[in-house]
Motif scaffolding. Structure first.
Motif, mmCIF file in Angstrom:
data_model
loop_
_atom_site.group_PDB
_atom_site.id
_atom_site.type_symbol
_atom_site.label_atom_id
_atom_site.label_comp_id
_atom_site.label_asym_id
_atom_site.label_seq_id
_atom_site.Cartn_x
_atom_site.Cartn_y
_atom_site.Cartn_z
ATOM 1 N N LYS B 144 0.810 -1.218 0.000
ATOM 2 C CA LYS B 144 0.000 0.000 0.000
ATOM 3 C C LYS B 144 0.845 1.270 0.000
ATOM 4 O O LYS B 144 0.336 2.337 -0.286
ATOM 5 C CB LYS B 144 -0.908 0.002 1.234
ATOM 6 N N ASN B 146 2.325 2.519 2.766
ATOM 7 C CA ASN B 146 2.100 3.281 3.993
ATOM 8 C C ASN B 146 3.103 2.898 5.079
ATOM 9 O O ASN B 146 2.829 2.991 6.261
ATOM 10 C CB ASN B 146 0.659 3.085 4.489
ATOM 11 N N ASN B 148 7.262 2.968 6.710
ATOM 12 C CA ASN B 148 8.118 4.033 7.247
ATOM 13 C C ASN B 148 8.984 4.604 6.116
ATOM 14 O O ASN B 148 9.888 3.942 5.616
ATOM 15 C CB ASN B 148 8.989 3.448 8.357
ATOM 16 N N ASP B 216 8.566 -0.743 3.426
ATOM 17 C CA ASP B 216 9.157 0.592 3.587
ATOM 18 C C ASP B 216 9.825 1.043 2.282
ATOM 19 O O ASP B 216 9.689 2.193 1.858
ATOM 20 C CB ASP B 216 10.207 0.582 4.709
ATOM 21 N N THR B 219 7.280 2.048 -0.053
ATOM 22 C CA THR B 219 6.758 3.357 0.344
ATOM 23 C C THR B 219 7.634 4.474 -0.215
ATOM 24 O O THR B 219 7.141 5.470 -0.746
ATOM 25 C CB THR B 219 6.736 3.468 1.891
ATOM 26 N N LYS B 222 7.227 4.796 -3.970
ATOM 27 C CA LYS B 222 5.958 5.454 -4.258
ATOM 28 C C LYS B 222 6.093 6.959 -4.041
ATOM 29 O O LYS B 222 5.584 7.763 -4.819
ATOM 30 C CB LYS B 222 4.867 4.893 -3.332
ATOM 31 N N TYR B 223 6.804 7.336 -2.966
ATOM 32 C CA TYR B 223 7.010 8.756 -2.673
ATOM 33 C C TYR B 223 7.757 9.430 -3.823
ATOM 34 O O TYR B 223 7.374 10.515 -4.281
ATOM 35 C CB TYR B 223 7.804 8.900 -1.366
#
Lengths: 539, 267
Positions: B144, B146, B148, B216, B219, B222-223
């Protein structure tokens, strides 16, 4: 020339306005205390010839001013310290990370200080432009022979400025203490440690212990903002002063001789133009800095000796050194007398200084070979000095191959070839490229000279075919005007030096070498068109 | 005249949209019937579905993969490796990203549009996984984005950046191989690549990077995908090389253009 008009009956222009009275009084006040009018008169009358390539040095100067201005802003907020801190600024992916104060403050400049990121990007883009402009300026001076007597010293000062600019660039690149700059420093550390016997000692001295230590950022900061700029400004002053004293070179043209300078005076025309041009350069830099990211230190992360990113390169001006290291084949180190001799590094730290020294001392080398002790104020067209132009092309090729080698990995990924293939091709080109460039350039120069000679003597083909009364067809050749022809025929004639015995009646080895080199320089040459030839052609 | 006859003829026989409508009806009914059949089947007898999928996968495998990987997926010497133990994750990654079936024998399988449907890929994966246990399709909770962020960024720099570049722009490997760019890669494929180690990539098993740590990393990727560079256009995130080319070609190019303009005006 001027016809004095009879004095008008009522002279209204005599009474000066209040404003001009004030200016006059103020100027007088300053002049009585500084005697500046002599200097203004002298400088204000200095003439600058007009040619676009004469403005490249100005570009370097103006980018340097931009660097000084933006750099001063950055010093207000940068902390040159490698003390460990915990980041708590606005950039989320680094929140809570341990990092040096230097890196943390650079992140703060980028994300938490108003205008900080723009200033950082202005500073960095201006630095890239500064050194690029210096490079292009040097090429212009080289290829037009503007380094010849009396300007040899100024060439050397300019070369020192080039080296200082690279040193400034490299120390600045190392300051943010991000992963990229740390990797760059690691390569320098490796280079230093590769020096036999003293290398390890120098490395420990530089980093205050084992790399990376905790001192290098603070030391580089002082060097970057204090020591190097001070030397740079002093050398820049000397460079400009010598340019004023030596006067500017100009290209040959009607009315332009070795003894005059034709152009516009500094005051008022040139000063106004130059001032405007400064703002154009400033504007271009700010435009680039506001639209394009440079050195995104936030993605590189804080320096840590273990990770290295793919595509890690130095800034462009150090690229040739990085490329030289990449081109060395494997297996050039061996153990002798219980010491490791890293010839993969030793060769690089020998070859690059030799190359740079050849650039620095070229005016003296050429002066010795040609034996030309005359003063030269007319810039040569590159074709009229085929050997020099060819040597320059060879040097540029050598540099360009090393430079390309620094991006071997990106060439491989972007052109879908293997990195070994790229390296092997460049390894061959570093030797063959300069030779090919030399031969091709020399032939092209001589060909262009032949064409010039042809045009000066016979005019150029007009494409108009005329049938003569006798039935013969001829193509009409359009003759050049005297003004146009001037450019083609006014260059010096050189011949190889003769071997002459010295005062003792002996022919020394130096004499022989010099004669051989001189023959190599001037053996293939095209004589300039003489006045007699032109006159004969006309009758 | 001719046009007129044509349109009347068309009108006379059937409505212009009739063909499309017929196709839609046909597709919906077939698809619906298939969905109904398969869902009822799976609801009633899950074991037999697996067999059915395995059988379907086996057929697909025999038709499309066996030439190189062998009829029983045991590999063909010098042509294709054995697929025992590679797991569903590897099959899903290789086939969904179009790397398999291989376009041609080269240094590295390149990404291209997938050749199979989702169901077919799943059947193939189930078949290969049924031969011998291996890493499975990742759980959606790790995908997902979401996790760290800061931890993921650090893990990425330490474990991935030396080949994929700190910004995931990709990089060169030996002999013409390369680490591809990671921008726009689906989280599920990132995860599967980590557990299966496709091509030249090492395996990051769950002891090396725990599933949470993989989440992570996802994440962070994705960022990077969702946040453009704060400094402006990123020039491909290639570092100093693209910056140097840019300043020489566009920066100095623009300024030399201005110098020529200024000097020309004066003449």
């Amino acid at each position: 020339m001027t016809v004095s008009a009879p004095p008008a009956p009522s002279a209204p222009a005599v009474a000066p306005s209040r404003g001009s009275r004030f200016t006059g009084a103020a100027a007088n006040y300053i002049d009585e205390r500084t005697s500046i009018s002599g200097l203004v008169k002298e400088l204000g009358r200095k003439i600058f010839p007009d040619h676009w390539s004469f403005m490249l040095g100005e570009v370097a100067l103006y980018s340097f001013v931009v660097i000084l201005l933006s750099g001063t802003f950055l010093t207000f907020f940068f902390q040159p310290s490698m003390t460990e801190v915990v980041y708590n600024g606005s950039y989320v992916p680094l929140k809570g990370m341990q990092m040096s104060a230097a890196y943390s403050s650079t992140l703060n400049i980028s994300f938490d200080i108003r205008g900080g990121l723009l200033f950082r990007q202005i500073h960095h883009w201006a630095a890239l432009l500064f050194i690029a402009a210096i490079g292009l300026h040097m090429l212009r001076v080289y290829f037009t022979g503007a380094f010849r007597k009396p300007r040899e010293i100024n060439w050397v000062i300019g070369f020192v400025l080039f080296i200082l600019a690279m040193a400034e660039g490299f120390t600045g690149y190392s300051l943010p203490d991000d992963l990229l700059s740390g990797n760059g420093l690691r390569i320098i550390d490796g280079l230093i440690k590769g020096i036999p016997v003293i290398g390890t000692w120098i490395s420990y001295l530089l980093f205050g212990g084992e790399f990376p230590g905790t001192k290098v950022v603070a030391m580089f900061f002082s060097i970057h903002i204090l020591l190097l700029p001070a030397i740079l400004v002093a050398a820049l002053g000397a460079h400009l002063l010598l340019m004023v004293i030596n006067k500017h070179t100009q290209f040959a043209g009607p009315g332009r001789t070795n003894d005059n300078v034709v152009g516009v005076p500094i005051l008022p025309i040139f000063a106004a133009k130059a001032g405007g041009f400064f703002f154009v350069v400033f504007g271009v830099i700010v435009l680039i800095a506001s639209l394009f990211t440079i050195n995104p230190i936030w993605t590189y992360g804080p320096y840590d000796p273990s990770p290295v990113s793919a595509g890690t390169q130095p800034d462009w001006y150090i690229g040739f050194a990085d490329g030289a290291l990449r081109l060395i084949p494997p297996g050039w180190e061996f153990v002798w007398l219980n010491h490791t001799w890293s010839f993969n590094i030793i060769v690089v730290i020998l070859v690059l200084p030799i190359f740079l020294a050849a650039v620095a001392f070229y005016p003296f080398i050429e002066g010795w070979i040609t034996g030309d002790k005359r003063e030269h104020h007319i810039a040569q067209r590159p074709r009229n000095a085929p050997a020099r132009t060819a040597i320059g092309a060879a040097g540029v090729t050598f540099y360009a191959v090393l430079w390309a080698a620094a991006s071997s990995d990106l060439i491989a990924t972007h052109f879908h070839v293997s990195i070994e293939g790229v390296i092997h091709v460049l390894q061959a080109l570093v030797f063959l490229g300069p030779i090919i460039a030399y031969i091709v350039t020399k032939r092209v120069c001589i060909g262009l000279q032949k064409k010039d000679r042809e045009i000066a003597l016979h005019g150029f083909e007009s494409g108009r075919i005329v049938r003569l009364p006798g039935g013969e067809y001829v193509e009409v050749h359009e003759q050049l005007s005297d003004y146009e022809r001037w450019r083609l025929v006014s260059f010096d004639e050189y011949e190889p030096l003769m071997i002459r015995p010295n005062a003792q009646g002996r022919i020394t080895t130096a004499q022989r070498t010099r004669a051989a080199l001189s023959r190599w320089f001037f053996e293939d040459r095209i004589m300039p068109v003489t006045k007699t030839e032109i006159e004969q052609q006309h009758h | 005249m001719a046009k007129n006859t044509l349109s009347t003829a068309r009108r006379g026989r059937r409505h212009p949209l009739a063909t499309i409508a017929l196709i839609v009806i046909g597709l919906v009914s077939t698809g619906g019937a298939y969905a109904l059949f398969s869902s009822t089947a799976s609801a009633n007898t899950p074991a037999s579905t697996t067999t059915a999928t395995v059988d379907q996968g086996k057929k697909l495998f025999a038709a499309n993969c066996a030439t190189c990987h062998g009829v029983n997926a045991g590999g063909v010497a010098g042509v294709g490796p054995s697929l025992y133990g590679v797991g569903a994750a590897s099959v899903d990654f290789q086939v969904s990203t179009g790397r398999m079936p291989l376009a041609n024998q080269g240094v590295q399988a390149e990404q291209k549009p997938a050749q199979f449907t989702k169901d077919q890929i799943s059947a193939l994966a189930t078949y290969v996984a049924s031969l011998s246990p291996g890493p499975g399709i990742p759980d959606a909770k790790y995908l997902k984005g979401n996790g760290n962020l800061a931890n993921g960024a650090e893990l990425f720099r330490i474990n991935c950046a030396m080949c994929h570049n700190v910004a995931g722009a990709g990089g060169a490997l030996t002999q013409g191989k390369f680490a591809p760019t990671l921008s726009g890669v689906l989280p599920v494929h990132v995860y599967e690549a980590m557990v299966s180690g496709p091509q030249n990539m090492p395996v990051f098993n769950d002891k090396n990077l725990t599933p949470a740590q993989k989440a992570d990393v996802i994440t962070y990727l994705k960022y990077l995908d969702q946040n453009p560079s704060p400094g402006g256009i990123d020039l491909g995130n290639l570092g100093p090389v693209s910056e140097g080319l840019f300043i020489w070609i566009f920066g100095l190019g623009a300024i030399v253009g201005v110098t020529i303009w200024i000097a020309a005006k004066a003449n």
